[in-house]
Design a protein around this motif. Structure first.
Motif, PDB file in Angstrom:
ATOM      1  N   ALA A   1      18.036  -1.813 -14.652  1.00 21.75           N
ATOM      2  CA  ALA A   1      17.702  -2.859 -13.681  1.00 21.75           C
ATOM      3  C   ALA A   1      18.563  -2.742 -12.433  1.00 21.75           C
ATOM      4  N   GLU A   2      19.846  -2.433 -12.609  1.00 25.06           N
ATOM      5  CA  GLU A   2      20.741  -2.314 -11.444  1.00 25.06           C
ATOM      6  C   GLU A   2      20.403  -1.092 -10.609  1.00 25.06           C
ATOM      7  N   SER A   3      20.091   0.016 -11.266  1.00 24.00           N
ATOM      8  CA  SER A   3      19.754   1.227 -10.507  1.00 24.00           C
ATOM      9  C   SER A   3      18.475   1.035  -9.705  1.00 24.00           C
ATOM     10  N   ARG A   4      17.487   0.361 -10.277  1.00 23.27           N
ATOM     11  CA  ARG A   4      16.241   0.127  -9.546  1.00 23.27           C
ATOM     12  C   ARG A   4      16.465  -0.847  -8.394  1.00 23.27           C
TER      13      ARG A   4
ATOM     14  N   ARG B   1      26.057  -8.485  -9.877  1.00 27.36           N
ATOM     15  CA  ARG B   1      25.576  -7.188 -10.339  1.00 27.36           C
ATOM     16  C   ARG B   1      24.932  -7.366 -11.708  1.00 27.36           C
ATOM     17  N   TRP B   2      23.871  -6.604 -11.944  1.00 27.57           N
ATOM     18  CA  TRP B   2      23.166  -6.741 -13.216  1.00 27.57           C
ATOM     19  C   TRP B   2      24.074  -6.462 -14.408  1.00 27.57           C
TER      20      TRP B   2
ATOM     21  N   ASP C   1      19.285  -1.211  -6.707  1.00 32.06           N
ATOM     22  CA  ASP C   1      20.008  -0.490  -5.655  1.00 32.06           C
ATOM     23  C   ASP C   1      19.083   0.411  -4.866  1.00 32.06           C
ATOM     24  N   ARG C   2      18.127   1.061  -5.539  1.00 33.86           N
ATOM     25  CA  ARG C   2      17.178   1.929  -4.823  1.00 33.86           C
ATOM     26  C   ARG C   2      16.252   1.114  -3.936  1.00 33.86           C
ATOM     27  N   ALA C   3      15.951  -0.105  -4.378  1.00 33.31           N
ATOM     28  CA  ALA C   3      15.047  -0.937  -3.595  1.00 33.31           C
ATOM     29  C   ALA C   3      15.686  -1.443  -2.304  1.00 33.31           C
ATOM     30  N   VAL C   4      17.015  -1.653  -2.320  1.00 31.76           N
ATOM     31  CA  VAL C   4      17.671  -2.186  -1.140  1.00 31.76           C
ATOM     32  C   VAL C   4      18.205  -1.097  -0.233  1.00 31.76           C
ATOM     33  N   ASP C   5      18.314   0.143  -0.720  1.00 30.93           N
ATOM     34  CA  ASP C   5      18.809   1.238   0.124  1.00 30.93           C
ATOM     35  C   ASP C   5      17.787   1.554   1.224  1.00 30.93           C
ATOM     36  N   PRO C   6      18.247   1.770   2.481  1.00 29.74           N
ATOM     37  CA  PRO C   6      17.336   2.115   3.564  1.00 29.74           C
ATOM     38  C   PRO C   6      16.752   3.511   3.337  1.00 29.74           C
TER      39      PRO C   6
END
Length: 373
Positions: free
Chosen positions: A362-365, A302-303, A367-372
């Motif tokens: 960085a972590e929030s972005r 995790r970042w 997580d949004r990138a990997v969420d379907p």
């Protein structure tokens, strides 16, 4: 239906007479008892079988329920295997009786050891009573023997009793060896006393489980090939070096301020921290980098984990400047003015806040990138 159940846990009946078990019915049990008494009159299971026949006849005369008698055996050896064999034979007895009414058992045994099978029997039918048949003059002896056997079979109890006893029994031979090698007997006695004291302390505080868990954890880390093991060792070495450096800084300050004599507690603490904190910071960064590497290799990165080394640096900057501020100007020791301290405090705060915000974004972005979608 009442079932008089004679239990022979170590299978003396089957081994000595060659009879197939279980034995069901009064006549067959009587014949089995006679055969066993003929082969080995001193076997206590002979008394069990005849006592079972006696109880069977008493119940037949005093109750209006159906009464049956059977003898079941285990195996000679493991109690677990013996209990399992007794359970299988009880199932065969119940299947052969095929009674529509509920079957309740009256257990006949020859001692405490055979009664270890009671949970197995109780799982198959209710138990109305247990009759122990032991030769009168041997009853207390057998009970004491079985109790000692059970105590020694339990690992926890065995360790509690036998380890201190073994250490005490070593006193005399150790004294003999001490005299042989011209070693002071007081040293041997002190060593034994220390061993007993440590053992009692560990048992009393329950630390043995903590030590076992720590050793197991270290073994797992070693076999898993984790980078954290190496970085922790390096960090420990750096902490030792930092402690030495802190002591040397303390000696420098003591020589300059107190002329080699005592100094105030605040000055001594500031001197030690001032020399120690830089090495401690490097140790913290090394350890955290190892942890981050392991998390990344395990796929659990995790970042926010990257905050750790920045936090260590920020704390080290603050402590280094704060300890240097309380030290007087001394050659070879970096001291800080009030302005320097303010800059260091501001730098440490900004470093911590900026690292937190940066890695949170960085972590929030990520997580949004990997969420379907």
């Amino acid at each position: 239906m009442l079932l008089v159940l004679c239990v022979d846990l170590d299978d003396d009946l089957g081994r000595k007479t060659g009879r197939e078990t279980p034995v069901i019915g009064r006549d067959d049990v009587t014949a089995a008892a006679v055969d066993l008494a003929t082969v080995d009159p001193e076997d206590s299971d002979v008394n069990v079988l005849f006592q079972g026949i006696n109880v069977y006849e008493e119940l037949t005369e005093t109750t209006d329920q159906n009464v049956e008698i059977a003898a079941v055996t285990g195996v000679d050896g493991s109690d677990v295997q013996a209990n399992r064999k007794v359970g299988e034979e009880i199932d065969r007895v119940l299947a052969e009786l095929s009674a529509r009414e509920e079957v309740r058992a009256v257990i006949i045994t020859d001692g405490a050891q055979d009664e270890s099978v009671l949970p197995v029997i109780r799982s198959r039918m209710p138990i109305d009573g247990v009759r122990r048949v032991v030769v009168r003059q041997a009853q207390n002896l057998e009970s004491m023997y079985y109790t000692i056997k059970q105590v020694l079979a339990d690992p926890e109890t065995r360790g509690t009793i036998l380890v201190p006893l073994g250490i005490l029994l070593l006193i005399y031979p150790l004294f003999v060896l001490a005299n042989l090698f011209e070693i002071a007997g007081a040293m041997v006695l002190g060593l034994i006393s220390a061993l007993l004291g440590l053992y009692s302390l560990f048992r009393g505080l329950g630390l043995e489980s903590t030590i076992d868990a720590t050793a197991e954890r270290a073994r797992n880390v070693l076999y898993a090939g984790r980078v954290m093991l190496i970085t922790h060792v390096v960090a420990l070495a750096l902490l030792v070096i930092g402690g030495v450096q802190g002591y040397e800084t303390l000696e420098i300050v003591r020589s300059a301020v107190g002329g080699g004599g005592p100094i105030t507690v605040g000055t001594a603490l500031a001197a030690f921290v001032h020399g120690f904190v830089r090495w401690a910071a490097v140790a913290g960064i090394t350890s955290s980098l190892g942890q981050i590497t392991d998390e990344y290799l395990a796929g659990e990165f995790r970042w926010r984990y990257l905050n750790a080394p920045f936090y260590v640096v920020a704390i080290a900057v603050v402590l280094y400047a704060l300890s240097g501020f309380f030290l007087p100007p001394i050659a070879g020791v970096r001291t800080f003015t009030l302005g320097d301290l303010a800059l260091a405090l501001a730098a440490g705060t900004l470093l911590g806040v900026l690292s937190t915000l940066t890695f949170a974004v960085a972590e929030s972005r990520t997580d949004r990138a990997v969420d379907p979608v």
